[in-house]
Design an enzyme around this catalytic site. Structure first.
Site, PDB file in Angstrom:
ATOM      1  N   ASP A 197       0.859  -1.188   0.000  1.00 52.68           N
ATOM      2  CA  ASP A 197       0.000   0.000   0.000  1.00 52.68           C
ATOM      3  C   ASP A 197       0.899   1.244   0.000  1.00 52.68           C
ATOM      4  OD1 ASP A 197      -2.041   1.803   0.230  1.00 52.68           O
ATOM      5  OD2 ASP A 197      -3.005   0.858   1.944  1.00 52.68           O
TER       6      ASP A 197
ATOM      7  N   TYR B 106     -11.952   5.161  -2.736  1.00 49.28           N
ATOM      8  CA  TYR B 106     -12.132   6.357  -1.907  1.00 49.28           C
ATOM      9  C   TYR B 106     -11.366   7.544  -2.480  1.00 49.28           C
ATOM     10  CZ  TYR B 106      -8.205   3.735   0.135  1.00 49.28           C
ATOM     11  OH  TYR B 106      -7.093   2.964   0.313  1.00 49.28           O
TER      12      TYR B 106
END
Length: 231
Positions: free
Chosen positions: A142, A225
């Site tokens: 990530d 998001y």
């Protein structure tokens, strides 16, 4: 759940949530194990020595939960990882991933990926981790975001920023390629490699394009998001 061919239901588990009333002081046992396919344990990070390391040694390894081993055990397994060890035996098809980075803990990705030696050290540390804790099913990267040189947020003491540069475009792909090759060579072809990827076209243009690395990962988690927000 069709674990092999069905849709993936991927959830993040925040290791810091155990301290937080807003997170219901969450424990691994509160995850709806019968409804998920993958759990991203968030977050670990790339250490200053380029090795993968927890961001919370106490919560992940030492805190006593329902299924923690006794204090008399020499190599006691407690914390969140002790709970994963227990629940994986009840739900063997659910994949437990270690998610590395996140918004606030990506400060060493650029430095690690910059050299072959750095990447090798990081990848070997992931292999060592999965050899020691066999219930860990893979690594989730990530990195927010390759190619972007982001300063730390002065209003967030937990945020270390995320340095980046044009080299990241190539080095991110090399890291994933070498990770896949190393896992396979270590007899860990069954271990997963996943990434969280932006859907922001400007960010993709600066850094890593999924077309360059998709063959090395098992699947890509799209950061939906990033589609809409306060920005």
């Amino acid at each position: 759940i069709d674990y092999e061919h069905g849709k993936k239901f991927v959830v993040y588990f925040p290791n810091w949530g155990t301290y937080n009333d807003a997170h219901l002081n969450i424990s691994v046992g509160m995850i709806p194990w019968d409804k998920v396919t993958h759990i991203n344990h968030a977050f670990w990070m790339v250490g200053d020595d380029n090795k993968v390391v927890t961001t919370d040694e106490f919560a992940d390894f030492q805190k006593t939960f329902d299924h923690s081993e006794g204090w008399d055990k020499v190599d006691r397994l407690a914390g969140h990882l002790g709970e994963y060890n227990y629940y994986k035996k009840q739900y063997p098809n659910v994949k437990v991933m270690i998610s590395v980075g996140g918004w606030t803990k990506g400060q060493n990705f650029h430095k690690m990926a910059l050299t072959k030696e750095g990447r090798t050290t990081f990848i070997q540390s992931c292999i060592d981790l999965m050899r020691k804790y066999t219930f860990i099913d893979g690594i989730d990267i990530d990195w927010e975001y390759p190619g972007v040189d982001r300063a730390a947020d002065p209003n967030d003491e937990a945020d270390s920023g995320c340095p980046g540069g044009p080299e990241d475009k190539q080095n991110y792909t090399l890291m994933l390629k070498e990770m896949r090759e190393a896992f396979d060579a270590a007899g860990m072809s069954n271990k997963l490699i996943t990434v969280a990827a932006t859907m922001n076209q400007n960010t993709i243009a600066q850094g890593a394009n999924p077309n360059d690395y998709d063959e090395y990962v098992d699947f890509i988690n799209i950061m939906t998001y990033d589609a809409h927000g306060a920005f």
